[in-house]
Write a protein that holds these residues in place. Structure first.
Motif, PDB file in Angstrom:
ATOM      1  N   GLU A 140     -46.022 -11.327  -9.333  1.00 16.75           N
ATOM      2  CA  GLU A 140     -45.894 -12.583  -8.589  1.00 16.75           C
ATOM      3  C   GLU A 140     -46.883 -12.628  -7.426  1.00 16.75           C
ATOM      4  O   GLU A 140     -47.475 -13.668  -7.135  1.00 16.75           O
ATOM      5  CB  GLU A 140     -44.466 -12.733  -8.056  1.00 16.75           C
ATOM      6  N   LYS A 141     -47.071 -11.487  -6.771  1.00 20.64           N
ATOM      7  CA  LYS A 141     -48.014 -11.404  -5.661  1.00 20.64           C
ATOM      8  C   LYS A 141     -49.434 -11.727  -6.137  1.00 20.64           C
ATOM      9  O   LYS A 141     -50.163 -12.487  -5.496  1.00 20.64           O
ATOM     10  CB  LYS A 141     -47.958 -10.004  -5.041  1.00 20.64           C
ATOM     11  N   GLU A 142     -49.798 -11.124  -7.294  1.00 19.06           N
ATOM     12  CA  GLU A 142     -51.135 -11.384  -7.850  1.00 19.06           C
ATOM     13  C   GLU A 142     -51.308 -12.866  -8.176  1.00 19.06           C
ATOM     14  O   GLU A 142     -52.365 -13.454  -7.949  1.00 19.06           O
ATOM     15  CB  GLU A 142     -51.352 -10.524  -9.096  1.00 19.06           C
ATOM     16  N   MET A 143     -50.234 -13.484  -8.717  1.00 15.88           N
ATOM     17  CA  MET A 143     -50.291 -14.899  -9.068  1.00 15.88           C
ATOM     18  C   MET A 143     -50.455 -15.759  -7.806  1.00 15.88           C
ATOM     19  O   MET A 143     -51.245 -16.704  -7.779  1.00 15.88           O
ATOM     20  CB  MET A 143     -49.012 -15.297  -9.806  1.00 15.88           C
ATOM     21  N   LEU A 144     -49.721 -15.372  -6.742  1.00 18.74           N
ATOM     22  CA  LEU A 144     -49.842 -16.100  -5.478  1.00 18.74           C
ATOM     23  C   LEU A 144     -51.243 -15.966  -4.888  1.00 18.74           C
ATOM     24  O   LEU A 144     -51.809 -16.932  -4.367  1.00 18.74           O
ATOM     25  CB  LEU A 144     -48.806 -15.583  -4.476  1.00 18.74           C
ATOM     26  N   GLN A 145     -51.785 -14.749  -4.980  1.00 17.78           N
ATOM     27  CA  GLN A 145     -53.143 -14.532  -4.477  1.00 17.78           C
ATOM     28  C   GLN A 145     -54.156 -15.380  -5.260  1.00 17.78           C
ATOM     29  O   GLN A 145     -55.085 -15.945  -4.694  1.00 17.78           O
ATOM     30  CB  GLN A 145     -53.503 -13.043  -4.581  1.00 17.78           C
ATOM     31  N   LYS A 146     -53.910 -15.466  -6.591  1.00 18.98           N
ATOM     32  CA  LYS A 146     -54.796 -16.278  -7.439  1.00 18.98           C
ATOM     33  C   LYS A 146     -54.719 -17.750  -7.036  1.00 18.98           C
ATOM     34  O   LYS A 146     -55.737 -18.444  -6.897  1.00 18.98           O
ATOM     35  CB  LYS A 146     -54.393 -16.100  -8.902  1.00 18.98           C
ATOM     36  N   LYS A 147     -53.452 -18.228  -6.823  1.00 17.09           N
ATOM     37  CA  LYS A 147     -53.273 -19.622  -6.406  1.00 17.09           C
ATOM     38  C   LYS A 147     -53.931 -19.875  -5.055  1.00 17.09           C
ATOM     39  O   LYS A 147     -54.549 -20.913  -4.830  1.00 17.09           O
ATOM     40  CB  LYS A 147     -51.780 -19.953  -6.316  1.00 17.09           C
TER      41      LYS A 147
END
Length: 195
Positions: free
Chosen positions: A24-31
């Motif tokens: 989820e953290k990686e996805m947030l960073q991507k967003k």
């Protein structure tokens, strides 16, 4: 063993949650990167506008910028929360791993103690067997010796053979009687001068 299984299950759950949180953290960073890219694109777009459309687009851009900043702020807040959660989960995972190691060490220690007790029990059983054999041997010798004493005591002249099983007290009384009679006979011979 049940404790270790329970701890390992908890550890697997925590590790799974940790992987999910990291994802989820990686996805947030991507967003967040995408939002920043959009912000940069909007800024570039704003710079390329002609003077005539500048004021009209300025309002629109300001709204979009405001909206994007809000989204970025929210994403950064969520990212901070995820980082905090990851830190907590890593602490929990470390604690569970330490508990698993401690439980394994405790079980290993108990198994060694159990083996030592089992070895002592086997030694005691062996000694008990040896003692039983020795006791049976002594009992057998004692019974043979007692039988010979009874036979010698009640086979003297004037003695009545026992009709039933003789007690130790009866054997002693019979022997004392024989000894007393012998002493009396010896005294009588002395008095008469007979050697």
């Amino acid at each position: 063993t049940g404790t270790i299984s329970s701890l390992q299950r908890q550890l697997e759950i925590q590790e799974s949650q940790l992987r999910r949180t990291k994802s989820e953290k990686e996805m947030l960073q991507k967003k967040l990167r995408e939002q920043e890219n959009q912000l940069q694109a909007m800024s570039a777009k704003f710079c390329s506008l002609t003077e005539g459309k500048h004021e009209e687009m300025m309002v629109t851009m300001e709204k979009e910028n405001c909206s994007l900043r809000q989204v970025v702020t929210e994403q950064e807040s969520k990212l901070a929360e995820q980082n905090k959660l990851i830190s907590e989960l890593q602490g929990t995972v470390s604690q569970l791993q330490a508990e698993v190691l401690a439980s394994r060490y405790h079980i290993h220690k108990q198994q060694r103690a159990q083996k030592a007790i089992q070895s002592q029990a086997e030694t005691l059983q062996h000694r008990e067997l040896q003692t039983r054999v020795a006791l049976e041997c002594i009992t057998s010798k004692f019974e043979r010796y007692r039988s010979k004493i009874i036979q010698a005591t009640f086979s003297t002249v004037g003695s009545k053979p026992p009709q039933a099983e003789v007690t130790d007290e009866e054997v002693l009384e019979a022997m004392q009687k024989i000894i007393n009679e012998r002493m009396e006979f010896h005294q009588m011979l002395k008095q008469k001068g007979i050697k």
